[in-house]
Design a protein around this motif. Structure first.
Motif, PDB file in Angstrom:
ATOM      1  N   ARG A 104      17.161   7.532  -7.502  1.00 32.63           N
ATOM      2  CA  ARG A 104      16.917   8.873  -6.963  1.00 32.63           C
ATOM      3  C   ARG A 104      18.245   9.536  -6.621  1.00 32.63           C
ATOM      4  O   ARG A 104      18.880   9.180  -5.638  1.00 32.63           O
ATOM      5  CB  ARG A 104      16.036   8.782  -5.723  1.00 32.63           C
ATOM      6  CG  ARG A 104      14.686   8.144  -6.030  1.00 32.63           C
ATOM      7  CD  ARG A 104      13.897   7.876  -4.774  1.00 32.63           C
ATOM      8  NE  ARG A 104      12.766   7.036  -5.057  1.00 32.63           N
ATOM      9  CZ  ARG A 104      11.568   7.494  -5.418  1.00 32.63           C
ATOM     10  NH1 ARG A 104      11.366   8.774  -5.516  1.00 32.63           N
ATOM     11  NH2 ARG A 104      10.580   6.653  -5.665  1.00 32.63           N
ATOM     12  N   PRO A 105      18.632  10.533  -7.433  1.00 32.95           N
ATOM     13  CA  PRO A 105      19.901  11.212  -7.169  1.00 32.95           C
ATOM     14  C   PRO A 105      19.746  12.410  -6.232  1.00 32.95           C
ATOM     15  O   PRO A 105      18.717  13.077  -6.219  1.00 32.95           O
ATOM     16  CB  PRO A 105      20.331  11.685  -8.565  1.00 32.95           C
ATOM     17  CG  PRO A 105      19.048  11.896  -9.296  1.00 32.95           C
ATOM     18  CD  PRO A 105      18.080  10.870  -8.736  1.00 32.95           C
ATOM     19  N   GLY A 107      20.291  -0.350  -3.404  1.00 33.69           N
ATOM     20  CA  GLY A 107      21.713  -0.080  -3.553  1.00 33.69           C
ATOM     21  C   GLY A 107      21.945   1.407  -3.706  1.00 33.69           C
ATOM     22  O   GLY A 107      21.004   2.204  -3.728  1.00 33.69           O
ATOM     23  N   GLN A 108      23.215   1.757  -3.794  1.00 33.62           N
ATOM     24  CA  GLN A 108      23.563   3.155  -4.004  1.00 33.62           C
ATOM     25  C   GLN A 108      24.911   3.250  -4.690  1.00 33.62           C
ATOM     26  O   GLN A 108      25.758   2.373  -4.555  1.00 33.62           O
ATOM     27  CB  GLN A 108      23.563   3.937  -2.701  1.00 33.62           C
ATOM     28  CG  GLN A 108      24.619   3.505  -1.706  1.00 33.62           C
ATOM     29  CD  GLN A 108      24.512   4.292  -0.402  1.00 33.62           C
ATOM     30  OE1 GLN A 108      23.444   4.752  -0.016  1.00 33.62           O
ATOM     31  NE2 GLN A 108      25.633   4.441   0.277  1.00 33.62           N
ATOM     32  N   THR A 109      25.077   4.326  -5.427  1.00 35.96           N
ATOM     33  CA  THR A 109      26.328   4.649  -6.081  1.00 35.96           C
ATOM     34  C   THR A 109      26.697   6.069  -5.672  1.00 35.96           C
ATOM     35  O   THR A 109      25.848   6.958  -5.715  1.00 35.96           O
ATOM     36  CB  THR A 109      26.182   4.587  -7.620  1.00 35.96           C
ATOM     37  OG1 THR A 109      25.805   3.276  -7.996  1.00 35.96           O
ATOM     38  CG2 THR A 109      27.477   4.960  -8.309  1.00 35.96           C
ATOM     39  N   GLU A 121      19.262  -5.918 -12.172  1.00 33.62           N
ATOM     40  CA  GLU A 121      18.830  -4.711 -12.879  1.00 33.62           C
ATOM     41  C   GLU A 121      18.470  -3.665 -11.833  1.00 33.62           C
ATOM     42  O   GLU A 121      17.887  -3.990 -10.802  1.00 33.62           O
ATOM     43  CB  GLU A 121      17.622  -5.019 -13.757  1.00 33.62           C
ATOM     44  CG  GLU A 121      17.116  -3.827 -14.531  1.00 33.62           C
ATOM     45  CD  GLU A 121      15.952  -4.191 -15.446  1.00 33.62           C
ATOM     46  OE1 GLU A 121      15.867  -3.588 -16.515  1.00 33.62           O
ATOM     47  OE2 GLU A 121      15.139  -5.064 -15.084  1.00 33.62           O
ATOM     48  N   THR A 122      18.838  -2.422 -12.098  1.00 32.39           N
ATOM     49  CA  THR A 122      18.478  -1.334 -11.189  1.00 32.39           C
ATOM     50  C   THR A 122      17.281  -0.582 -11.758  1.00 32.39           C
ATOM     51  O   THR A 122      17.079  -0.529 -12.970  1.00 32.39           O
ATOM     52  CB  THR A 122      19.651  -0.354 -10.983  1.00 32.39           C
ATOM     53  OG1 THR A 122      19.950   0.285 -12.221  1.00 32.39           O
ATOM     54  CG2 THR A 122      20.873  -1.059 -10.444  1.00 32.39           C
ATOM     55  N   ILE A 149      23.387   8.342  -5.723  1.00 32.73           N
ATOM     56  CA  ILE A 149      22.258   7.797  -6.475  1.00 32.73           C
ATOM     57  C   ILE A 149      21.784   6.552  -5.742  1.00 32.73           C
ATOM     58  O   ILE A 149      22.502   5.551  -5.668  1.00 32.73           O
ATOM     59  CB  ILE A 149      22.654   7.423  -7.919  1.00 32.73           C
ATOM     60  CG1 ILE A 149      23.291   8.613  -8.623  1.00 32.73           C
ATOM     61  CG2 ILE A 149      21.441   6.907  -8.682  1.00 32.73           C
ATOM     62  CD1 ILE A 149      23.940   8.270  -9.947  1.00 32.73           C
ATOM     63  N   LYS A 150      20.585   6.620  -5.177  1.00 28.45           N
ATOM     64  CA  LYS A 150      19.982   5.458  -4.527  1.00 28.45           C
ATOM     65  C   LYS A 150      19.041   4.801  -5.526  1.00 28.45           C
ATOM     66  O   LYS A 150      18.375   5.477  -6.307  1.00 28.45           O
ATOM     67  CB  LYS A 150      19.218   5.876  -3.272  1.00 28.45           C
ATOM     68  CG  LYS A 150      20.141   6.408  -2.188  1.00 28.45           C
ATOM     69  CD  LYS A 150      19.370   6.757  -0.931  1.00 28.45           C
ATOM     70  CE  LYS A 150      20.325   7.236   0.150  1.00 28.45           C
ATOM     71  NZ  LYS A 150      19.638   7.526   1.403  1.00 28.45           N
ATOM     72  N   PHE A 151      18.990   3.462  -5.478  1.00 26.65           N
ATOM     73  CA  PHE A 151      18.159   2.740  -6.437  1.00 26.65           C
ATOM     74  C   PHE A 151      17.653   1.437  -5.839  1.00 26.65           C
ATOM     75  O   PHE A 151      18.133   0.988  -4.798  1.00 26.65           O
ATOM     76  CB  PHE A 151      18.947   2.456  -7.725  1.00 26.65           C
ATOM     77  CG  PHE A 151      20.282   1.808  -7.504  1.00 26.65           C
ATOM     78  CD1 PHE A 151      20.401   0.437  -7.366  1.00 26.65           C
ATOM     79  CD2 PHE A 151      21.434   2.584  -7.422  1.00 26.65           C
ATOM     80  CE1 PHE A 151      21.632  -0.156  -7.148  1.00 26.65           C
ATOM     81  CE2 PHE A 151      22.673   2.001  -7.220  1.00 26.65           C
ATOM     82  CZ  PHE A 151      22.770   0.629  -7.082  1.00 26.65           C
ATOM     83  N   LYS A 152      16.692   0.866  -6.529  1.00 26.67           N
ATOM     84  CA  LYS A 152      16.185  -0.458  -6.166  1.00 26.67           C
ATOM     85  C   LYS A 152      16.781  -1.465  -7.132  1.00 26.67           C
ATOM     86  O   LYS A 152      17.191  -1.121  -8.240  1.00 26.67           O
ATOM     87  CB  LYS A 152      14.667  -0.476  -6.227  1.00 26.67           C
ATOM     88  CG  LYS A 152      14.032   0.429  -5.181  1.00 26.67           C
ATOM     89  CD  LYS A 152      12.529   0.386  -5.249  1.00 26.67           C
ATOM     90  CE  LYS A 152      11.934   1.338  -4.209  1.00 26.67           C
ATOM     91  NZ  LYS A 152      10.485   1.431  -4.335  1.00 26.67           N
TER      92      LYS A 152
END
Length: 145
Positions: free
Chosen positions: A74-75, A10-12, A69-70, A52-55
């Motif tokens: 990685r920002p 995902g990403q924010t 849960e993230t 912000i990319k995340f798993k």
């Protein structure tokens, strides 16, 4: 916020102006300029674009309810402009104003050097808030059809 639940990523994206206010104490160099002092630091970052990319993974709480849960975030960031002010730099003498001016004229170089810890702090806070939301809302309610 976007998710790809098939790939568990995902990403924010956060866009806007960020202001950091803190106390500082320094006896070193920034951009080869000797800086000593102790006081208040204000950093205003205008038109900041942070991604912000995340798993993503699922987990079950103590009651067996599934949640998201993230992790492994990685920002990355870009800035439109940055203004910096260090009060009481060099003991508050007139040369301190010149140092603040030099820092502001060279904000791109400065942010390349010290920007990542600022953004990491913001990303940590976003990560904590998102996971707090996810732990409070069951997966099946979060992902309604």
């Amino acid at each position: 916020m976007k998710w790809d639940l098939q790939k568990n990523v995902g990403q924010t994206r956060i866009f806007g102006n960020l202001t950091f206010l803190c106390d500082y104490e320094t006896d070193g160099r920034i951009l080869l300029v000797p800086i000593t002092g102790k006081g208040k630091l204000t950093v205003k970052m205008y038109n900041t674009d942070m991604l912000i990319k995340f798993k993503i993974k699922t987990f079950k709480d103590a009651d067996g309810v599934e949640h998201l849960e993230t992790y492994d975030f990685r920002p990355t960031q870009q800035y439109g402009n940055v203004k910096i002010h260090m009060s009481n730099i060099l003991g508050g003498n007139a040369l301190g104003d010149t140092i603040n001016q030099v820092l502001n004229e060279n904000w791109r170089d400065l942010m390349a050097e010290v920007g990542p810890p600022f953004i990491k702090a913001v990303a940590n806070k976003v990560h904590d808030i998102v996971n707090k939301l996810y732990s409070g809302v069951p997966y099946d309610e979060l992902m309604l059809p």
